[in-house]
Design an enzyme around this catalytic site. Structure first.
Site, PDB file in Angstrom:
ATOM      1  N   LYS A   1       0.838  -1.205   0.000  1.00 54.17           N
ATOM      2  CA  LYS A   1       0.000   0.000   0.000  1.00 54.17           C
ATOM      3  C   LYS A   1       0.869   1.249   0.000  1.00 54.17           C
ATOM      4  O   LYS A   1       0.657   2.177  -0.774  1.00 54.17           O
ATOM      5  CB  LYS A   1      -0.894  -0.003   1.249  1.00 54.17           C
ATOM      6  CG  LYS A   1      -1.522   1.342   1.555  1.00 54.17           C
ATOM      7  CD  LYS A   1      -2.323   1.340   2.846  1.00 54.17           C
ATOM      8  CE  LYS A   1      -1.532   1.601   4.083  1.00 54.17           C
ATOM      9  NZ  LYS A   1      -1.196   3.014   4.352  1.00 54.17           N
ATOM     10  N   ASN A   2       1.873   1.255   0.881  1.00 49.82           N
ATOM     11  CA  ASN A   2       2.661   2.480   1.042  1.00 49.82           C
ATOM     12  C   ASN A   2       3.632   2.721  -0.100  1.00 49.82           C
ATOM     13  O   ASN A   2       4.349   3.713  -0.096  1.00 49.82           O
ATOM     14  CB  ASN A   2       3.395   2.459   2.393  1.00 49.82           C
ATOM     15  CG  ASN A   2       2.412   2.642   3.535  1.00 49.82           C
ATOM     16  OD1 ASN A   2       1.260   3.023   3.303  1.00 49.82           O
ATOM     17  ND2 ASN A   2       2.847   2.347   4.749  1.00 49.82           N
TER      18      ASN A   2
ATOM     19  N   ARG B   1      -4.388  10.277   4.203  1.00 54.41           N
ATOM     20  CA  ARG B   1      -3.259  11.173   4.372  1.00 54.41           C
ATOM     21  C   ARG B   1      -2.226  11.052   3.244  1.00 54.41           C
ATOM     22  O   ARG B   1      -1.592  12.025   2.857  1.00 54.41           O
ATOM     23  CB  ARG B   1      -2.593  10.869   5.722  1.00 54.41           C
ATOM     24  CG  ARG B   1      -1.434  11.728   6.015  1.00 54.41           C
ATOM     25  CD  ARG B   1      -0.648  11.302   7.234  1.00 54.41           C
ATOM     26  NE  ARG B   1       0.709  11.779   7.100  1.00 54.41           N
ATOM     27  CZ  ARG B   1       1.110  12.987   7.424  1.00 54.41           C
ATOM     28  NH1 ARG B   1       0.267  13.855   7.936  1.00 54.41           N
ATOM     29  NH2 ARG B   1       2.355  13.365   7.244  1.00 54.41           N
TER      30      ARG B   1
ATOM     31  N   ASP C   1      -4.881   8.450   9.212  1.00 54.98           N
ATOM     32  CA  ASP C   1      -4.874   7.679  10.455  1.00 54.98           C
ATOM     33  C   ASP C   1      -4.886   8.564  11.684  1.00 54.98           C
ATOM     34  O   ASP C   1      -4.320   9.642  11.689  1.00 54.98           O
ATOM     35  CB  ASP C   1      -3.591   6.847  10.529  1.00 54.98           C
ATOM     36  CG  ASP C   1      -3.695   5.617   9.663  1.00 54.98           C
ATOM     37  OD1 ASP C   1      -4.810   5.292   9.259  1.00 54.98           O
ATOM     38  OD2 ASP C   1      -2.653   5.013   9.415  1.00 54.98           O
TER      39      ASP C   1
ATOM     40  N   ASP D   1       4.930   0.257  11.919  1.00 56.71           N
ATOM     41  CA  ASP D   1       3.697  -0.365  11.424  1.00 56.71           C
ATOM     42  C   ASP D   1       3.517  -1.806  11.901  1.00 56.71           C
ATOM     43  O   ASP D   1       2.492  -2.432  11.618  1.00 56.71           O
ATOM     44  CB  ASP D   1       3.650  -0.325   9.885  1.00 56.71           C
ATOM     45  CG  ASP D   1       3.519   1.104   9.361  1.00 56.71           C
ATOM     46  OD1 ASP D   1       3.156   1.988  10.146  1.00 56.71           O
ATOM     47  OD2 ASP D   1       3.785   1.319   8.172  1.00 56.71           O
TER      48      ASP D   1
HETATM   49  N1  EPU Z   1       7.121  14.285  10.399  1.00 60.37           N
HETATM   50  C1  EPU Z   1       7.208  15.609  10.699  1.00 60.37           C
HETATM   51  N2  EPU Z   1       7.242  16.505   9.688  1.00 60.37           N
HETATM   52  C2  EPU Z   1       7.195  16.140   8.378  1.00 60.37           C
HETATM   53  C3  EPU Z   1       7.098  14.772   8.071  1.00 60.37           C
HETATM   54  C4  EPU Z   1       7.052  13.854   9.107  1.00 60.37           C
HETATM   55  O1  EPU Z   1       7.266  15.983  11.858  1.00 60.37           O
HETATM   56  O2  EPU Z   1       7.239  17.016   7.492  1.00 60.37           O
HETATM   57  C5  EPU Z   1       7.107  13.300  11.498  1.00 60.37           C
HETATM   58  C6  EPU Z   1       5.765  12.613  11.631  1.00 60.37           C
HETATM   59  O3  EPU Z   1       4.888  13.365  12.418  1.00 60.37           O
HETATM   60  C7  EPU Z   1       6.160  11.298  12.262  1.00 60.37           C
HETATM   61  C8  EPU Z   1       7.510  10.995  11.686  1.00 60.37           C
HETATM   62  O4  EPU Z   1       8.010  12.253  11.202  1.00 60.37           O
HETATM   63  O5  EPU Z   1       6.288  11.457  13.637  1.00 60.37           O
HETATM   64  C9  EPU Z   1       7.527   9.961  10.598  1.00 60.37           C
HETATM   65  O6  EPU Z   1       6.784  10.385   9.504  1.00 60.37           O
HETATM   66  P1  EPU Z   1       7.047   9.880   8.020  1.00 60.37           P
HETATM   67  O7  EPU Z   1       6.990  11.094   7.128  1.00 60.37           O
HETATM   68  O8  EPU Z   1       8.282   9.048   7.967  1.00 60.37           O
HETATM   69  O9  EPU Z   1       5.811   8.946   7.761  1.00 60.37           O
HETATM   70  P2  EPU Z   1       4.669   9.100   6.687  1.00 60.37           P
HETATM   71  O10 EPU Z   1       5.268   9.308   5.338  1.00 60.37           O
HETATM   72  O11 EPU Z   1       3.645  10.039   7.157  1.00 60.37           O
HETATM   73  C10 EPU Z   1       4.677   6.537   6.108  1.00 60.37           C
HETATM   74  C11 EPU Z   1       3.655   5.455   6.051  1.00 60.37           C
HETATM   75  C12 EPU Z   1       3.229   5.064   7.464  1.00 60.37           C
HETATM   76  C13 EPU Z   1       4.450   4.611   8.209  1.00 60.37           C
HETATM   77  C14 EPU Z   1       5.516   5.703   8.199  1.00 60.37           C
HETATM   78  C15 EPU Z   1       6.809   5.294   8.858  1.00 60.37           C
HETATM   79  C16 EPU Z   1       2.510   5.939   3.994  1.00 60.37           C
HETATM   80  C17 EPU Z   1       1.262   6.324   3.323  1.00 60.37           C
HETATM   81  N3  EPU Z   1       2.489   5.911   5.312  1.00 60.37           N
HETATM   82  O12 EPU Z   1       4.041   7.648   6.730  1.00 60.37           O
HETATM   83  O13 EPU Z   1       2.339   3.974   7.303  1.00 60.37           O
HETATM   84  O14 EPU Z   1       4.083   4.328   9.535  1.00 60.37           O
HETATM   85  O15 EPU Z   1       5.812   6.075   6.839  1.00 60.37           O
HETATM   86  O16 EPU Z   1       7.335   4.169   8.268  1.00 60.37           O
HETATM   87  O17 EPU Z   1       3.499   5.616   3.337  1.00 60.37           O
HETATM   88  C18 EPU Z   1       0.533   2.575   7.850  1.00 60.37           C
HETATM   89  O18 EPU Z   1       0.701   2.005   6.766  1.00 60.37           O
HETATM   90  O19 EPU Z   1      -0.218   2.094   8.745  1.00 60.37           O
HETATM   91  C19 EPU Z   1       1.228   3.833   8.111  1.00 60.37           C
HETATM   92  C20 EPU Z   1       0.851   4.681   9.036  1.00 60.37           C
END
Ligand code: EPU
Length: 420
Positions: free
Chosen positions: A22-23, A94, A118, A307
């Protein structure tokens, strides 16, 4: 509104096949926006989020054909795109934010609603915005929308990320592919899904060095071509099955997966007492006793994935001993322990830490999925709880697990989807 009714007690035995992540697939669909023509993706999971992304792209003027039986998506991108991503869709997912980078690169402007998604913490966008600004874009937030504009081409530059954010790495990467000059992203995320999008972008004609490392060097190119790409397998779905095998003292052969993407999680299962056999594209997890508790600390890849953190809390809830689980990415991910407590689990949280004292048995009760992974973890807990567990808010699970109930039934679980 549907719910899952689970009668505990089954040992999961059999085989499951994992499809694409998915991601990854959502970002690959967004990356298709970078070039006119038809990009085709295979191994696409049949989940709600793919449908939401397809609808988002259609509203931008793309023709999207999702063949759920074949597991493919064909995105045909027109010469002129509508550069707006509306709130009614973005709020449901998101990951919609991943259209920001390609839209800005392609159209010169992107209006993207601030995402919901989420319920797992604040999840800022500051690193996305900072990265685009360093590339020369102007980004403002107005009436709930992020509005990014560029005058002329984006300009390659050095971008050090203060944290290896998956989303920020992807936004900057996709914006930099056609920028003028060279962009260096330092402290970039290294998740297999980032490698997957880089692999597709390279096939499209992009110039990226350092794929799979924490320094990505991107030299802008003038033109790209549409491609066909096979989505990387979903390591989190595979990891969920691996935990389910261990928790239910079962024996599951997980096919079409890559053990090297799950190294630490599989090591933890071995520490818990499971036997893990890996093949070139399969993992077999067998467990013949009550698991032993295992400590877990979540970190960006190649660390232990956030995750899989809720699934390991479930494992520890029925394990022999006590374990400390530390969550370093999403503070609100522990919200689900209140639901697990309804099944009798003994979990105490304090900030980033959860102390889980294992119990020999959980006891079935109604619970509510609070996000995708929490939902899957509650289902696993229900499988080993005595009596009936009803899992509500199943739409969260549907966002990430294709055919979950059917696969569980084929492994011997007593689970039904009820529509009320
Ligand atoms: N963060 C910031 N500022 C930013 C970006 C991120 O503070 O500009 C913080 C977030 O608040 C968080 C941390 O950095 O505390 C990690 O965020 P990241 O950007 O790495 O995650 P994401 O891209 O929002 C993706 C996956 C998540 C997965 C995370 C970490 C997708 C759609 N989602 O999220 O997947 O947990 O990476 O591996 O790719 C899931 O599939 O259940 C899920 C939540």
């Amino acid at each position: 509104m549907s719910h899952l009714r689970i009668v505990g007690g089954a040992r999961l035995v059999g085989r499951v096949r994992v499809t694409g992540a998915k991601n990854s697939v959502l970002k690959l669909m967004a990356a298709a926006l970078l070039v006119e023509g038809t990009t085709t993706l295979t191994e696409v999971p049949d989940i709600l989020d793919v449908e939401i992304m397809a609808e988002l792209l259609r509203r931008m003027g793309c023709d999207v054909v999702h063949d759920s039986e074949a597991g493919s998506v064909a995105v045909t991108v027109p010469a002129q795109l509508n550069h707006r991503a509306d709130y009614d869709l973005v709020r449901r997912m998101r990951a919609s934010i991943c259209v920001l980078g390609p839209l800005l690169a392609r159209c010169g402007e992107a209006d993207v609603a601030m995402p919901g998604g989420d319920n797992i913490g604040s999840r800022g966008l500051d690193m996305h915005v900072d990265g685009l600004e360093r590339l020369g874009a102007e980004v403002v937030s107005e009436h709930g929308y992020l509005i990014a504009k560029r005058n002329g081409p984006l300009r390659g530059t050095h971008i050090p990320l203060e944290f290896p954010s998956v989303g920020a790495t992807e936004t900057i990467l996709m914006a930099a592919i056609t920028a003028a000059g060279t962009t260096v992203i330092d402290n970039a995320a290294r998740e297999p899904e980032i490698v997957d999008i880089c692999t597709m972008l390279l096939a499209m004609g992009a110039d990226i060095e350092g794929v799979g490392t924490s320094t990505l060097t991107i030299t802008g190119v003038d033109s790209l071509r549409p491609v066909s790409h096979r989505t990387v397998s979903d390591r989190i779905v595979a990891g969920t099955w691996a935990v389910a095998a261990a928790v239910t003292q079962g024996d599951i052969l997980i096919e079409n997966t890559r053990a090297e993407h799950l190294e630490i999680a599989l090591d933890k299962l071995v520490s818990a007492g499971a036997t893990v056999l890996t093949g070139p594209d399969s993992i077999r997890v067998t467990m013949d006793r009550r698991p032993k508790s295992v400590d877990v600390v979540t970190l960006p890849y190649p660390g232990f994935p956030t995750d899989l953190q809720p699934q390991f809390i479930t494992l520890n809830a029925i394990a022999d001993g006590a374990a400390m689980v530390t969550e370093n990415l999403f503070e609100a991910r522990f919200r689900f322990v209140n639901e697990l407590a309804r099944l009798g689990a003994d979990v105490r949280t304090d900030g980033h830490h959860a102390l889980v004292r294992g119990k020999p048995m959980l006891s079935g009760a109604p619970v509510e999925a609070t996000d995708i992974r929490a939902g899957a973890s509650l289902v696993i807990a229900g499988l080993v709880a005595e009596g009936v567990t009803m899992v509500h808010e199943v739409h969260h699970i549907d966002r990430g697990y294709a055919g979950f109930v059917g696969q569980l039934q084929s492994l011997g679980a007593d689970i039904q989807r009820l529509s009320l």
